[in-house]
Motif scaffolding. Structure first.
Motif, short mmCIF file in Angstrom:
data_model
loop_
_atom_site.label_atom_id
_atom_site.label_comp_id
_atom_site.label_asym_id
_atom_site.label_seq_id
_atom_site.Cartn_x
_atom_site.Cartn_y
_atom_site.Cartn_z
N SER A 65 0.80 -1.48 0.15
CA SER A 65 0.03 0.01 -0.10
C SER A 65 0.79 1.20 -0.06
O SER A 65 2.17 1.14 0.21
CB SER A 65 -0.82 0.07 1.30
OG SER A 65 -0.09 0.14 2.49
N ARG A 66 0.40 2.32 -0.03
CA ARG A 66 0.95 3.58 0.03
C ARG A 66 1.96 3.75 1.16
O ARG A 66 3.01 4.11 1.32
CB ARG A 66 0.06 4.80 -0.12
CG ARG A 66 0.88 6.20 -0.01
CD ARG A 66 -0.34 7.18 -0.31
NE ARG A 66 0.45 8.43 -0.39
CZ ARG A 66 -0.02 9.78 -0.60
NH1 ARG A 66 -1.43 9.68 -0.77
NH2 ARG A 66 0.54 10.88 -0.56
N GLN A 67 1.25 3.06 2.27
CA GLN A 67 2.10 3.22 3.91
C GLN A 67 3.37 2.26 3.69
O GLN A 67 4.46 2.45 4.07
CB GLN A 67 1.17 2.93 4.90
CG GLN A 67 0.13 3.76 5.08
CD GLN A 67 -0.97 3.99 4.26
OE1 GLN A 67 -1.20 3.11 3.40
NE2 GLN A 67 -1.48 5.42 4.00
N THR A 68 3.14 0.84 3.28
CA THR A 68 4.23 0.07 3.06
C THR A 68 5.40 0.39 2.16
O THR A 68 6.35 0.34 2.25
CB THR A 68 3.62 -1.51 2.78
OG1 THR A 68 2.78 -1.52 1.39
CG2 THR A 68 2.53 -1.93 3.85
N MET A 69 4.90 1.10 1.00
CA MET A 69 5.82 1.35 -0.09
C MET A 69 6.81 2.53 0.50
O MET A 69 7.96 2.61 -0.20
CB MET A 69 4.97 1.78 -1.38
CG MET A 69 4.45 0.92 -1.94
SD MET A 69 4.99 -0.68 -2.39
CE MET A 69 6.41 -0.22 -3.63
N ALA A 70 6.31 3.25 1.52
CA ALA A 70 7.30 4.22 2.07
C ALA A 70 8.32 3.53 2.86
O ALA A 70 9.31 4.52 3.17
CB ALA A 70 6.31 5.25 2.82
N THR A 137 25.67 7.51 -4.56
CA THR A 137 24.60 8.62 -4.56
C THR A 137 23.23 8.02 -4.46
O THR A 137 22.34 8.46 -3.62
CB THR A 137 24.83 9.75 -5.43
OG1 THR A 137 26.18 10.27 -5.25
CG2 THR A 137 23.90 10.90 -5.11
N GLU A 138 23.02 7.34 -5.46
CA GLU A 138 21.60 6.71 -5.53
C GLU A 138 21.42 5.60 -4.33
O GLU A 138 20.18 5.70 -3.94
CB GLU A 138 21.72 5.86 -6.82
CG GLU A 138 21.61 6.84 -8.14
CD GLU A 138 21.24 5.86 -9.12
OE1 GLU A 138 20.13 5.92 -9.77
OE2 GLU A 138 22.17 5.02 -9.71
N LEU A 139 22.32 5.15 -3.68
CA LEU A 139 22.11 4.28 -2.50
C LEU A 139 21.82 5.24 -1.24
O LEU A 139 20.95 4.94 -0.58
CB LEU A 139 23.30 3.33 -2.23
CG LEU A 139 23.37 2.23 -3.02
CD1 LEU A 139 24.81 1.50 -2.98
CD2 LEU A 139 22.49 1.13 -2.40
N VAL A 140 22.39 6.27 -1.18
CA VAL A 140 22.34 7.20 -0.09
C VAL A 140 20.83 7.67 -0.31
O VAL A 140 20.15 7.92 0.57
CB VAL A 140 23.19 8.42 -0.15
CG1 VAL A 140 22.67 9.74 0.94
CG2 VAL A 140 24.69 7.98 0.17
N SER A 146 14.72 5.96 5.64
CA SER A 146 14.93 4.53 6.57
C SER A 146 13.98 3.58 6.20
O SER A 146 13.24 3.27 7.31
CB SER A 146 14.74 5.38 8.02
OG SER A 146 15.61 6.35 8.54
N PRO A 147 14.31 3.02 5.03
CA PRO A 147 13.32 1.93 4.55
C PRO A 147 13.72 0.65 5.38
O PRO A 147 14.91 0.53 5.93
CB PRO A 147 13.81 1.75 3.18
CG PRO A 147 15.02 2.36 3.26
CD PRO A 147 15.14 3.43 4.04
N LEU A 180 17.93 -4.15 7.96
CA LEU A 180 17.42 -4.06 6.62
C LEU A 180 17.25 -5.53 6.00
O LEU A 180 18.14 -6.29 6.35
CB LEU A 180 18.38 -3.31 5.66
CG LEU A 180 18.42 -1.85 5.72
CD1 LEU A 180 19.56 -1.26 5.08
CD2 LEU A 180 17.23 -1.36 4.97
N CYS A 181 16.28 -5.59 4.91
CA CYS A 181 16.30 -6.77 4.02
C CYS A 181 16.59 -6.22 2.64
O CYS A 181 16.05 -5.37 2.18
CB CYS A 181 14.76 -7.13 3.95
SG CYS A 181 14.45 -8.46 2.75
#
Length: 240
Positions: A65-70, A137-140, A146-147, A180-181
């Protein structure tokens, strides 16, 4: 953190994924497969860029959902940085998408910039960076919010061996420090360590899921490359 059950996907008459099921928890998971195996299709479905045709996906125990995708971070195979902006500007604009002020964005990015050795490049335009620094930079950027889940689609594509090794070390170190996963898709066997959790995908089906060392022992091969060749051969049964 990632649960997939009975996932199938077609592009017209071509089957990209066939009855795929997997469960992934915290840590680094290497998704290994040749080009066209279905890796990018899986990522497209996990990120909701493509609709699910058949099967189910759960992220963090919930239907996406929008919340989990965040709570999901993503580094695509093709770079999505604005080359004419500085590193800091790219990060600030991304932070704004999550409701962060410029100050808060840079505060969130600061420890990540340090981890990926980019602190002194924050005011440099992305166009002036080499491939390895652009990927960092893309990783940062993908980690600023904070996923809990990080998807890496061929993150070392186009990098030289030294830059690939450096990026891999930085991601592995991050996995040890944060809950992290990480699902890392690659077709480069040399990016896999012996203790890594490995998923081998071929023609849309999951051919194996185990530690690299266990796969070598199970198939009685001295190298993961030989295991991979066996499992992705059209004559798999004959090669065993």
């Amino acid at each position: 953190m990632i649960e997939v059950s009975g996932l199938s996907h077609h592009y017209g008459s071509r089957c990209a994924l066939s009855d795929l099921s997997l469960t992934l928890g915290r840590g680094l998971h290497m998704l290994l497969g040749p080009n066209g195996a279905g890796k990018s299709t899986l990522f497209s479905l996990l990120t909701r860029l493509s609709p699910i045709q058949q099967g189910d996906i759960a992220l963090l125990g919930e239907v996406p959902s929008r919340q989990t995708m965040a709570k999901l971070g993503m580094v695509f195979q093709q770079s999505t940085l604005d080359l004419d902006l500085t590193v800091g500007q790219n990060l600030s604009y991304y932070g704004a998408l999550h409701g962060y002020s410029k100050k808060h964005s840079l505060e969130k990015a600061a420890p990540l910039l340090a981890h990926f050795s980019l602190t002194d490049r924050i005011n440099d335009k992305v166009r002036t960076l080499n491939g390895g620094h652009r990927r960092r930079t893309e990783l940062v950027r993908s980690l600023m919010h904070s996923p809990s889940i990080l998807l890496l689609d061929e993150p070392t594509s186009g990098l030289d061996p030294k830059a690939r090794a450096s990026l891999s070390d930085a991601v592995r170190s991050l996995c040890e420090q944060q809950p992290l996963c990480v699902l890392w898709a690659t077709h480069l066997i040399e990016e896999v360590d012996d203790n890594d959790d490995v998923l081998i995908l071929h023609r849309g089906t999951l051919r194996a899921h185990n530690k690299a060392s266990e796969l070598r022992a199970l198939h009685q091969h001295p190298t993961l490359a030989k295991v991979f060749a066996t499992l992705t051969s059209d004559n798999e049964g004959e090669n065993r």
